[in-house]
Write an enzyme that holds these catalytic residues in place. Structure first.
Site, PDB file in Angstrom:
ATOM      1  CG  HIS A 284      86.571   2.057  94.231  1.00  0.00           C
ATOM      2  ND1 HIS A 284      87.547   1.525  93.414  1.00  0.00           N
ATOM      3  CD2 HIS A 284      87.158   2.230  95.445  1.00  0.00           C
ATOM      4  CE1 HIS A 284      88.664   1.384  94.101  1.00  0.00           C
ATOM      5  NE2 HIS A 284      88.463   1.803  95.332  1.00  0.00           N
ATOM      6  CG  HIS A 512      95.565   3.658  95.390  1.00  0.00           C
ATOM      7  ND1 HIS A 512      94.610   4.426  94.746  1.00  0.00           N
ATOM      8  CD2 HIS A 512      94.910   2.992  96.358  1.00  0.00           C
ATOM      9  CE1 HIS A 512      93.433   4.239  95.319  1.00  0.00           C
ATOM     10  NE2 HIS A 512      93.582   3.371  96.291  1.00  0.00           N
TER      11      HIS A 512
END
Length: 625
Positions: A284, A512
Site C-alpha cells: 500500500h 483519499h
C-alpha cells in the site's frame, strides 16, 4: 438477526464469517539481515482462503499507450470498490422517483434504513482486489429506447459546484513555472479539477512533480498499490517519457499478469514484486524515487497511480528537497539528517529483500539527505519481537513520540484526530485495539502514558458528503468500508466526524488522504502531524500478539511524521487560511478544525450497499450488484 442503532438497521446473515482471519503459521522476524532473493518474481506466497477472492479476472481490454480520459480499461484497475465506481461513471444508474430495485438487492432491510447486504459480498478489511467485473453495478433499464438521449452530458443536471465541474483539466491547470510552495513543511495537497484556481494555489499535480522544473530526470521508481501504466507514462514530460521506470507492486498471479500486460507497449518499464508473506496484506506504500542529473528526490504521497486519484479527490504529499550528490570517498554516515531519515529509508528499502532495489539503495547512500526534517514511519509485513517491535507500524510512531516530544500542562485535552479513507475490523469493542493499543500510541508525549480521557475524533465521510461531492456516489469507490465490517463494530461510529474543508474550498473533493495529529482544543496549534498511506486498520498499523510480546504487521505502508522539535518549535501553528498559499508559517491542515461530529441523521459511507433515496450531483444513484 438484526441490529439497530442511530446509524441504521442491518439484517445480518448467520453465514457471515468472523472478523478474525486464520493466519498461516509463521515464526517471528528479527533484525537479522536476509540474503537477497534470487528473483523478486519467484518467491512463494501463502494461498488465500477460498472464501475470499483477492485476484482480478484477466483483462479483456487491450491496453493502449495513450488512453482517453475515461475508458473501459479503468474497469480492470484497482480494488473492487474502485472498479465499481469506474463502472458506475461509465454506465450510471439514473435517479427516478419510481425506480424499482427489485432483483438488485439480495437481502432487504427495513424501509428507510438504506443499508442492505448481498450474499455475494466478501468481508473486506482493506482495499481488496476485484473479483470480477460482473459484480459491478447494473444500469437501470431505460423507460423507452425512444427517450434515450444521445449524449450523457445532456442528461446531467445543473451542477451545484459550477460550470467547471464536469470539464477536464484546462490548459493552465499544469504549472509552466515553479509554483508558490510552502518550503518550510514541504507538505502539499494535490490539484483538484473544477475548483476555483485559488484553491489549487501551491498544490501539485503528478505532471508538476515530474516536470523539468524540479530536475532533469534520469530514472525513477514508483512504489504503489494501484497502477494504470499507460496513464502513468503519459504523465512524464515527453523528454523524460522513455527514461527507465521501476514499478514496485504487490500483485500476484493473475493480477501480476494483468499488470505486466499493461506494460507491454512500454519497454522502459520494469517490475519489482513486493513479498507479502502474511495473508490479507497489501503493498500500500505510495512513494516516488526520482534520480536527476542534479541530484535525488523522494516524494511520499497518498495517491495511487491512476487518473481518478489525481482528478477530484483530496490527496496529500511530502516532497523532499533536491538532495545533492556527496563527494566521492564520503563516509557511510555522511549525508544523514538529524531525523535519521537516510538510515530509515535505507532500512525500509532493505526490508523488501529485492535485488531490483539494490541499485537504488546504492544511489541513496551516495547522496546528502541532511536537510530532511521529517521522520519516516513505515510498515513492512512480518511478526516482530524484542526491540524489532518498534521498527514498524504504530509502535514505531509511539517510539518517535516518546523520544522526541515532551508532555505539557493540559495536554490531555488535546484531541487525537485521525482521518482516512478505509476502515478495517478492530474487534467487538473499542478496547480490543482502538482505545487501548492504538490510542496509547496516539496520546504518547514524551514519557507520558495513555490518557483514557483524551478525546479521539475520527474523520470519515458521511453518505451525504459523498452524495454531494464533485464525483458524486462514485467517489465512494475510494472509501471501501464494507457492510460486513461496519455491522460488527457499531461502537466505532460514535467516534465519527464529518469531512469538512470549507476554509480551503475543498469540502467536495472526497478524501483519499490519510492524516493523524494532536491538535489544541482551540485548533490553533499542533503537537505533531503525520501524513501516510496507512488507513485505520490493524493490517496497516500492526497489532500486538502473545500477551504484548510480539507485533504482527500485514502490509507495506509509508508516511512522514512532523515533530516541532525538528523545526525548532514547541508546537506547530495552524494556518487558518491556507489558500491561496502565502509565506505564512502556519501548518496547512487539509480540513476544518475543530472537527464536526456526526448528527443523529448522519451515516458513514458504506461502499457495497445501495443508495437510491436521493440522486448525487450527477443525477445518479448507487446500486451495487
Amino acid at each position: 438477526m438484526s441490529q439497530e442503532s442511530q446509524h441504521g438497521k442491518w439484517t445480518i446473515s448467520s453465514s457471515d464469517d468472523d472478523d478474525d482471519e486464520q493466519l498461516p503459521p509463521s515464526g517471528a522476524r528479527t533484525s537479522k539481515p536476509h540474503p537477497p532473493a534470487a528473483s523478486a518474481h519467484s518467491s512463494h506466497r501463502p494461498a488465500s482462503p477460498p472464501s475470499i477472492k483477492l485476484e482480478p479476472a484477466p483483462a479483456t481490454v487491450e491496453v493502449k499507450p495513450e488512453p482517453t480520459n475515461t475508458t473501459d480499461s479503468s474497469l480492470a484497475i484497482g480494488s473492487e470498490a474502485r472498479q465499481l465506481a469506474a463502472k458506475n461513471q461509465l454506465n450510471p444508474t439514473k435517479y427516478e422517483t419510481s425506480v424499482s430495485l427489485a432483483g438488485k438487492r439480495k437481502k432487504e432491510v427495513s424501509e428507510g434504513s438504506g443499508w442492505a447486504l448481498s450474499d455475494s459480498d466478501d468481508d473486506d478489511d482493506r482495499d481488496v482486489k476485484v473479483k470480477s467485473v460482473s459484480n459491478l453495478p447494473k444500469r437501470a433499464p431505460s423507460p423507452s429506447p425512444k427517450t434515450k438521449k444521445a449524449k450523457v452530458e445532456n442528461e446531467r443536471p445543473p451542477s451545484p459546484h459550477g460550470r467547471t465541474y464536469y470539464i477536464d483539466e484546462p490548459d493552465d491547470f499544469f504549472e509552466s513555472s515553479l509554483p508558490c510552495l510552502n518550503d518550510t513543511y514541504r507538505f502539499y495537497l494535490n490539484k483538484v479539477t473544477g475548483l476555483d484556481p485559488k484553491y489549487n494555489s501551491g498544490a501539485l499535480h503528478i505532471r508538476d512533480i515530474l516536470s523539468p522544473l524540479f530536475g532533469t530526470l534520469k530514472e525513477s521508481a514508483q512504489f504503489n498499490y494501484c497502477f494504470d501504466i499507460a496513464w502513468m507514462v503519459e504523465q512524464y514530460p515527453s523528454e523524460f517519457r522513455d527514461r527507465p521506470v521501476l514499478i514496485i507492486h504487490g500483485d500476484k498471479r493473475e493480477a501480476k499478469a494483468r499488470l505486466l500486460k499493461q506494460a507491454q507497449p512500454f519497454p522502459h518499464v520494469g517490475f519489482c514484486q513486493a513479498k507479502l508473506d502474511i495473508a490479507f496484506g497489501t503493498h500500500h506504500t505510495k512513494m516516488m524515487l526520482l534520480w536527476y542529473e542534479e541530484g535525488f528526490r523522494v516524494v511520499i504521497t497518498t495517491s495511487n497511480l491512476i487518473r481518478a486519484d489525481w482528478y477530484q479527490k483530496s490527496q496529500g504529499m511530502w516532497m523532499s528537497p533536491l538532495f545533492p550528490r556527496l563527494p566521492k570517498d564520503s563516509s557511510e554516515s555522511a549525508g544523514e539528517s538529524p531525523t535519521f531519515f537516510k538510515r530509515d529509508l535505507l532500512e525500509y528499502l532493505a526490508s523488501y529483500r529485492a535485488p531490483e532495489l539494490q541499485e537504488w539503495i546504492q544511489r541513496i547512500k551516495e547522496h546528502d539527505l541532511s536537510e530532511t526534517r521529517v521522520y519516516l514511519v513505515g510498515s513492512t509485513p512480518g511478526r516482530y519481537v524484542g526491540s524489532d517491535m518498534e521498527r514498524w507500524g504504530h509502535l514505531r510512531l509511539r517510539k518517535l513520540l516518546h523520544n522526541h516530544t515532551d508532555p505539557f500542562p493540559g495536554d490531555e485535552r488535546w484531541p487525537v484526530i485521525g482521518q482516512f479513507s478505509s476502515i478495517g475490523s478492530m474487534g467487538p469493542d473499542k478496547s480490543k485495539w482502538l482505545t487501548g493499543e492504538f490510542q496509547r500510541t496516539m496520546t504518547t508525549l514524551g514519557k507520558s502514558s495513555l490518557r483514557s480521557d483524551t478525546p479521539m475524533h475520527l474523520l470519515y465521510p458521511s453518505v451525504e458528503d459523498v452524495r454531494t461531492s464533485l464525483e458524486g456516489y462514485p467517489a465512494g469507490g475510494s472509501l471501501p468500508y464494507s457492510i460486513q465490517t461496519a455491522q460488527k463494530q457499531l461502537w466505532l461510529h460514535s467516534f465519527f466526524h464529518r469531512w469538512k474543508a470549507n476554509t480551503t474550498g475543498r469540502s467536495h473533493a472526497m478524501p483519499h488522504i490519510k492524516t493523524y495529529m494532536r491538535a489544541s482544543p482551540d485548533s490553533t496549534q499542533l503537537a505533531w502531524f503525520l501524513v501516510t498511506s496507512a488507513n485505520l486498520s490493524k493490517a496497516a498499523w500492526g497489532a500486538l500478539e502473545k500477551n504484548n510480546t510480539q507485533v504482527m504487521v500485514r502490509s507495506y505502508e509509508l508516511g512522514v511524521l512532523y515533530l516541532p522539535s525538528a523545526f525548532d518549535m514547541k508546537t506547530f501553528p495552524v494556518s487558518q487560511n491556507p489558500f491561496p498559499v502565502s509565506s505564512s508559517s502556519g501548518f496547512p491542515v487539509p480540513f476544518d478544525l475543530p472537527p464536526t461530529s456526526y448528527s443523529p441523521k448522519d451515516q458513514p459511507w458504506i461502499w457495497n450497499i445501495p443508495y437510491s433515496q436521493a440522486p448525487d450531483t450527477h443525477g445518479n444513484i448507487w446500486v451495487p450488484s
